[in-house]
Write a protein that holds these residues in place. Structure first.
Motif, PDB file in Angstrom:
ATOM      1  N   PRO A 179       0.829  -1.207   0.000  1.00 24.61           N
ATOM      2  CA  PRO A 179       0.000   0.000   0.000  1.00 24.61           C
ATOM      3  C   PRO A 179       0.861   1.254   0.000  1.00 24.61           C
ATOM      4  O   PRO A 179       1.924   1.286   0.616  1.00 24.61           O
ATOM      5  CB  PRO A 179      -0.782  -0.119   1.306  1.00 24.61           C
ATOM      6  CG  PRO A 179       0.155  -0.851   2.217  1.00 24.61           C
ATOM      7  CD  PRO A 179       0.933  -1.803   1.347  1.00 24.61           C
ATOM      8  N   SER A 180       0.418   2.280  -0.710  1.00 22.08           N
ATOM      9  CA  SER A 180       1.099   3.570  -0.630  1.00 22.08           C
ATOM     10  C   SER A 180       0.365   4.512   0.313  1.00 22.08           C
ATOM     11  O   SER A 180       0.829   5.611   0.575  1.00 22.08           O
ATOM     12  CB  SER A 180       1.208   4.202  -2.021  1.00 22.08           C
ATOM     13  OG  SER A 180      -0.069   4.381  -2.587  1.00 22.08           O
ATOM     14  N   ALA A 181      -0.796   4.083   0.813  1.00 26.45           N
ATOM     15  CA  ALA A 181      -1.549   4.858   1.807  1.00 26.45           C
ATOM     16  C   ALA A 181      -2.298   3.863   2.689  1.00 26.45           C
ATOM     17  O   ALA A 181      -2.846   2.870   2.195  1.00 26.45           O
ATOM     18  CB  ALA A 181      -2.525   5.811   1.128  1.00 26.45           C
ATOM     19  N   MET A 182      -2.332   4.091   3.981  1.00 25.32           N
ATOM     20  CA  MET A 182      -2.933   3.146   4.900  1.00 25.32           C
ATOM     21  C   MET A 182      -4.423   3.371   5.105  1.00 25.32           C
ATOM     22  O   MET A 182      -5.162   2.428   5.411  1.00 25.32           O
ATOM     23  CB  MET A 182      -2.214   3.197   6.254  1.00 25.32           C
ATOM     24  CG  MET A 182      -0.822   2.568   6.237  1.00 25.32           C
ATOM     25  SD  MET A 182      -0.792   0.867   5.588  1.00 25.32           S
ATOM     26  CE  MET A 182      -1.863   0.024   6.752  1.00 25.32           C
ATOM     27  N   TRP A 183      -4.897   4.613   4.954  1.00 24.81           N
ATOM     28  CA  TRP A 183      -6.310   4.865   5.235  1.00 24.81           C
ATOM     29  C   TRP A 183      -7.242   4.009   4.371  1.00 24.81           C
ATOM     30  O   TRP A 183      -8.189   3.402   4.898  1.00 24.81           O
ATOM     31  CB  TRP A 183      -6.619   6.354   5.076  1.00 24.81           C
ATOM     32  CG  TRP A 183      -8.013   6.716   5.505  1.00 24.81           C
ATOM     33  CD1 TRP A 183      -9.035   7.153   4.720  1.00 24.81           C
ATOM     34  CD2 TRP A 183      -8.553   6.649   6.841  1.00 24.81           C
ATOM     35  NE1 TRP A 183     -10.160   7.369   5.466  1.00 24.81           N
ATOM     36  CE2 TRP A 183      -9.896   7.067   6.770  1.00 24.81           C
ATOM     37  CE3 TRP A 183      -8.023   6.272   8.085  1.00 24.81           C
ATOM     38  CZ2 TRP A 183     -10.718   7.128   7.892  1.00 24.81           C
ATOM     39  CZ3 TRP A 183      -8.846   6.328   9.197  1.00 24.81           C
ATOM     40  CH2 TRP A 183     -10.169   6.752   9.097  1.00 24.81           C
ATOM     41  N   PRO A 184      -7.024   3.907   3.035  1.00 20.52           N
ATOM     42  CA  PRO A 184      -7.886   3.017   2.247  1.00 20.52           C
ATOM     43  C   PRO A 184      -7.825   1.571   2.718  1.00 20.52           C
ATOM     44  O   PRO A 184      -8.824   0.842   2.628  1.00 20.52           O
ATOM     45  CB  PRO A 184      -7.335   3.178   0.829  1.00 20.52           C
ATOM     46  CG  PRO A 184      -6.681   4.511   0.820  1.00 20.52           C
ATOM     47  CD  PRO A 184      -6.081   4.641   2.178  1.00 20.52           C
ATOM     48  N   MET A 185      -6.667   1.131   3.230  1.00 17.64           N
ATOM     49  CA  MET A 185      -6.558  -0.241   3.710  1.00 17.64           C
ATOM     50  C   MET A 185      -7.399  -0.445   4.962  1.00 17.64           C
ATOM     51  O   MET A 185      -7.967  -1.525   5.183  1.00 17.64           O
ATOM     52  CB  MET A 185      -5.091  -0.574   4.021  1.00 17.64           C
ATOM     53  CG  MET A 185      -4.143  -0.454   2.835  1.00 17.64           C
ATOM     54  SD  MET A 185      -4.639  -1.444   1.405  1.00 17.64           S
ATOM     55  CE  MET A 185      -4.719  -3.065   2.128  1.00 17.64           C
ATOM     56  N   LEU A 186      -7.513   0.591   5.787  1.00 16.70           N
ATOM     57  CA  LEU A 186      -8.312   0.476   7.006  1.00 16.70           C
ATOM     58  C   LEU A 186      -9.805   0.433   6.701  1.00 16.70           C
ATOM     59  O   LEU A 186     -10.587  -0.118   7.471  1.00 16.70           O
ATOM     60  CB  LEU A 186      -8.005   1.657   7.934  1.00 16.70           C
ATOM     61  CG  LEU A 186      -6.567   1.712   8.474  1.00 16.70           C
ATOM     62  CD1 LEU A 186      -6.364   2.986   9.292  1.00 16.70           C
ATOM     63  CD2 LEU A 186      -6.251   0.482   9.318  1.00 16.70           C
ATOM     64  N   LEU A 187     -10.205   1.001   5.560  1.00 15.03           N
ATOM     65  CA  LEU A 187     -11.622   1.069   5.213  1.00 15.03           C
ATOM     66  C   LEU A 187     -12.110  -0.122   4.391  1.00 15.03           C
ATOM     67  O   LEU A 187     -13.303  -0.379   4.325  1.00 15.03           O
ATOM     68  CB  LEU A 187     -11.916   2.366   4.441  1.00 15.03           C
ATOM     69  CG  LEU A 187     -11.674   3.679   5.202  1.00 15.03           C
ATOM     70  CD1 LEU A 187     -11.965   4.868   4.284  1.00 15.03           C
ATOM     71  CD2 LEU A 187     -12.542   3.743   6.457  1.00 15.03           C
ATOM     72  N   THR A 188     -11.195  -0.858   3.755  1.00 15.04           N
ATOM     73  CA  THR A 188     -11.616  -1.920   2.853  1.00 15.04           C
ATOM     74  C   THR A 188     -12.257  -3.086   3.612  1.00 15.04           C
ATOM     75  O   THR A 188     -11.782  -3.479   4.683  1.00 15.04           O
ATOM     76  CB  THR A 188     -10.436  -2.442   2.015  1.00 15.04           C
ATOM     77  OG1 THR A 188     -10.917  -3.459   1.124  1.00 15.04           O
ATOM     78  CG2 THR A 188      -9.346  -3.042   2.888  1.00 15.04           C
ATOM     79  N   PRO A 189     -13.320  -3.678   3.053  1.00 19.84           N
ATOM     80  CA  PRO A 189     -13.902  -4.883   3.671  1.00 19.84           C
ATOM     81  C   PRO A 189     -13.132  -6.151   3.318  1.00 19.84           C
ATOM     82  O   PRO A 189     -13.434  -7.230   3.864  1.00 19.84           O
ATOM     83  CB  PRO A 189     -15.307  -4.928   3.066  1.00 19.84           C
ATOM     84  CG  PRO A 189     -15.150  -4.291   1.718  1.00 19.84           C
ATOM     85  CD  PRO A 189     -14.115  -3.204   1.906  1.00 19.84           C
ATOM     86  N   ILE A 190     -12.157  -6.050   2.433  1.00 13.66           N
ATOM     87  CA  ILE A 190     -11.450  -7.241   1.962  1.00 13.66           C
ATOM     88  C   ILE A 190     -10.630  -7.880   3.069  1.00 13.66           C
ATOM     89  O   ILE A 190     -10.499  -9.106   3.136  1.00 13.66           O
ATOM     90  CB  ILE A 190     -10.561  -6.877   0.749  1.00 13.66           C
ATOM     91  CG1 ILE A 190     -11.441  -6.419  -0.422  1.00 13.66           C
ATOM     92  CG2 ILE A 190      -9.693  -8.048   0.326  1.00 13.66           C
ATOM     93  CD1 ILE A 190     -10.668  -5.851  -1.588  1.00 13.66           C
ATOM     94  N   LEU A 191     -10.077  -7.064   3.972  1.00  6.44           N
ATOM     95  CA  LEU A 191      -9.271  -7.581   5.069  1.00  6.44           C
ATOM     96  C   LEU A 191     -10.040  -7.531   6.377  1.00  6.44           C
ATOM     97  O   LEU A 191     -10.806  -6.591   6.622  1.00  6.44           O
ATOM     98  CB  LEU A 191      -7.977  -6.777   5.202  1.00  6.44           C
ATOM     99  CG  LEU A 191      -7.026  -6.771   3.995  1.00  6.44           C
ATOM    100  CD1 LEU A 191      -5.826  -5.873   4.274  1.00  6.44           C
ATOM    101  CD2 LEU A 191      -6.580  -8.179   3.637  1.00  6.44           C
ATOM    102  N   SER A 192      -9.829  -8.515   7.222  1.00  8.13           N
ATOM    103  CA  SER A 192     -10.417  -8.526   8.557  1.00  8.13           C
ATOM    104  C   SER A 192      -9.681  -7.522   9.443  1.00  8.13           C
ATOM    105  O   SER A 192      -8.591  -7.036   9.088  1.00  8.13           O
ATOM    106  CB  SER A 192     -10.289  -9.924   9.167  1.00  8.13           C
ATOM    107  OG  SER A 192      -8.923 -10.214   9.469  1.00  8.13           O
ATOM    108  N   PRO A 193     -10.243  -7.189  10.616  1.00  2.91           N
ATOM    109  CA  PRO A 193      -9.500  -6.307  11.534  1.00  2.91           C
ATOM    110  C   PRO A 193      -8.099  -6.823  11.840  1.00  2.91           C
ATOM    111  O   PRO A 193      -7.142  -6.045  11.894  1.00  2.91           O
ATOM    112  CB  PRO A 193     -10.385  -6.279  12.782  1.00  2.91           C
ATOM    113  CG  PRO A 193     -11.768  -6.495  12.258  1.00  2.91           C
ATOM    114  CD  PRO A 193     -11.605  -7.463  11.124  1.00  2.91           C
TER     115      PRO A 193
END
Length: 494
Positions: free
Chosen positions: A118-132
């Motif tokens: 990732p080049s930015a973490m905020w989109p990764m925190l919002l995606t449903p693709i990954l669990s918490p």
């Protein structure tokens, strides 16, 4: 100069690599004055190999690659040199990005996620693709120390080590699989994506490296997802335009022989010059003599024709594995597609248990690929992880793809057409140890003066890589021939 002895060069294989090599030899000969007699041999009835385009019912269909990356200069510079600069076509900004199938539903790849990192973490925190937990594990990459073993590492091992298993299974594997049709558990990171190793070595963390990259180009990359789609370009008339332009340019100074498969390449014992290479033909026509040979075939085919010349070289060539795949191209009314297709394509994680690898929304990339109100889809099947699907006949393959398009994208109704394009043993597999295998092949090839190998099996599988490989091999063979046959200064100015 017309009476000067001409150096005879044979190019074996009329795909993009062979055409690029022939074109480069023409450029070098014209600039230097070394008289060349170049013959391009193609086993099939047409030039271009797996690259081509056809028109059908108002659709423009690329049967192989439909675009190329522009941050590798090979394809872009070639297009500019052969007069195609005005024909270059950027991808449509409105749809840049990718979808990944998650729990049966197309889901946007997080903005800024670039193949492995990732080049930015905020989109990764919002995606449903990954669990918490998956998100926490990915964020922890910032603290994971760099690897120190120095051994060639699989892509799967690297991603698990840095980002965790969820990132691999749900994002990286489908994105990389769409490029290499490979199993990440066997794919060499050093041979396929060395820039990520360099990022780790330089910064200790890929996230740190991404944050350190603040150039304008990186800013453009961060607004797209998947395979950095903003860096891709095509041609307005499809990739066949590149083949046609190259073929026209090459035919001006090179003999082109179609339907001319080579059975073997041999060399007269004890001879190191004066047309000592011999080409034997599958139709048993008389053998021909050449001063130099450039082979651009897949390595398993190159091994077949080189085994009599050098059995150890042939054995080394056979160590590179290949996968087979197929593309099913279909045209549809947009009204018959439930998904809005707000991307360039959909990639399918192996864990989803589907029977397709990916779907390219070709007319989203380039709007002129389909009539108004229609959409052109190219669905990829098979590859290294699902080889059994390559055994299906065309009817079964089309039926499989239609079922998968219905369940993943909500495609209904009869397609306007269905075309099956097969690529048996066409995709080289850059498995762990690939760089060592290539180094051995190169070392063995150097035992033969004026023999060169080129193609997508060595240093890269993309269109720019294939072109660059052919051009570099042409330059090497030209320099060898130039050293062996110096042209007097009076001739170069004649």
């Amino acid at each position: 100069m017309q009476n000067a002895q001409r150096t005879r060069i044979a190019i074996i294989g009329g795909g993009l690599t062979g055409l690029a090599a022939a074109n480069r030899l023409g450029e070098l000969s014209g600039a230097d004055g070394l008289p060349l007699d170049v013959t391009l041999f193609e086993a099939g009835p047409r030039l271009g190999g797996i690259v081509g385009s056809v028109e059908r019912d108002g659709y423009l269909i690329d049967t192989g690659a439909d675009s190329f990356i522009t941050n590798k200069p090979g394809a872009l510079q070639l297009c500019q040199r052969i007069g195609l600069a005005e024909r270059l076509q950027a991808t449509e900004p409105k749809y840049r990005g990718a979808l990944v199938l998650f729990q049966g539903r197309p889901t946007p790849v997080p903005e800024g996620f670039q193949l492995l990192s990732p080049s930015a973490m905020w989109p990764m925190l919002l995606t449903p693709i990954l669990s918490p937990w998956g998100k926490l594990r990915m964020a922890a990459e910032y603290l994971i120390p760099a690897g120190t073993s120095g051994r060639d590492e699989t892509l799967a091992s690297f991603v698990r080590r840095r980002f965790g298993a969820e990132a691999l299974d749900r994002l990286v594997q489908p994105l990389v699989g769409g490029i290499y049709t490979s199993d990440p558990e066997r794919l060499s990171l050093a041979a396929t994506m060395p820039r990520f190793l360099e990022m780790e070595r330089a910064h200790g963390s890929l996230i740190k490296a991404s944050r350190a990259a603040k150039t304008a180009a990186d800013a453009e990359d961060r607004v797209s997802s998947g395979a950095r789609y903003g860096l891709f370009a095509g041609l307005r008339g499809g990739m066949q335009e590149l083949v046609d332009a190259l073929s026209a340019r090459v035919s001006q100074g090179c003999k082109v022989r179609l339907n001319a498969p080579i059975a073997a390449i041999t060399r007269r014992a004890g001879v190191t010059s004066d047309a000592d290479y011999r080409l034997q033909f599958c139709d048993h026509s008389p053998e021909e003599a050449y001063d130099a040979v450039l082979v651009t075939l897949p390595t398993h085919r190159a091994a077949e024709i080189l085994c009599e010349l050098d059995d150890p070289l042939a054995a080394a060539l056979r160590t590179i594995e290949y996968a087979s795949s197929a593309i099913v191209v279909t045209g549809h009314a947009l009204a018959n597609v439930a998904d809005p297709l707000r991307a360039f394509g959909l990639v399918i994680p192996h864990r989803e248990g589907r029977r397709i690898l990916a779907v390219s929304f070709s007319s989203r990339k380039f709007p002129n690929r389909a009539p108004a109100g229609r959409v052109l889809l190219r669905t990829f099947v098979g590859g290294a992880m699902q080889p059994e699907l390559n055994l299906l006949d065309d009817e079964a393959l089309v039926r499989t793809v239609r079922e998968e398009l219905h369940s993943t994208l909500g495609v209904t109704g009869e397609p306007d057409f269905s075309i099956v394009v097969r690529y048996p043993r066409a995709m080289p597999q850059y498995t762990v140890g690939h760089l060592d295998r290539v180094a051995r092949i190169e070392a063995l090839t150097r035992n033969h003066s004026r023999l060169q190998l080129a193609g997508n099996a060595y240093q890269g599988v993309g269109v720019p890589d294939a072109i660059y490989s052919g051009e570099q091999a042409a330059e090497r063979i030209f320099q060898e021939c130039r050293s062996a046959s110096p042209v007097p200064a009076s001739m170069t100015t004649a």
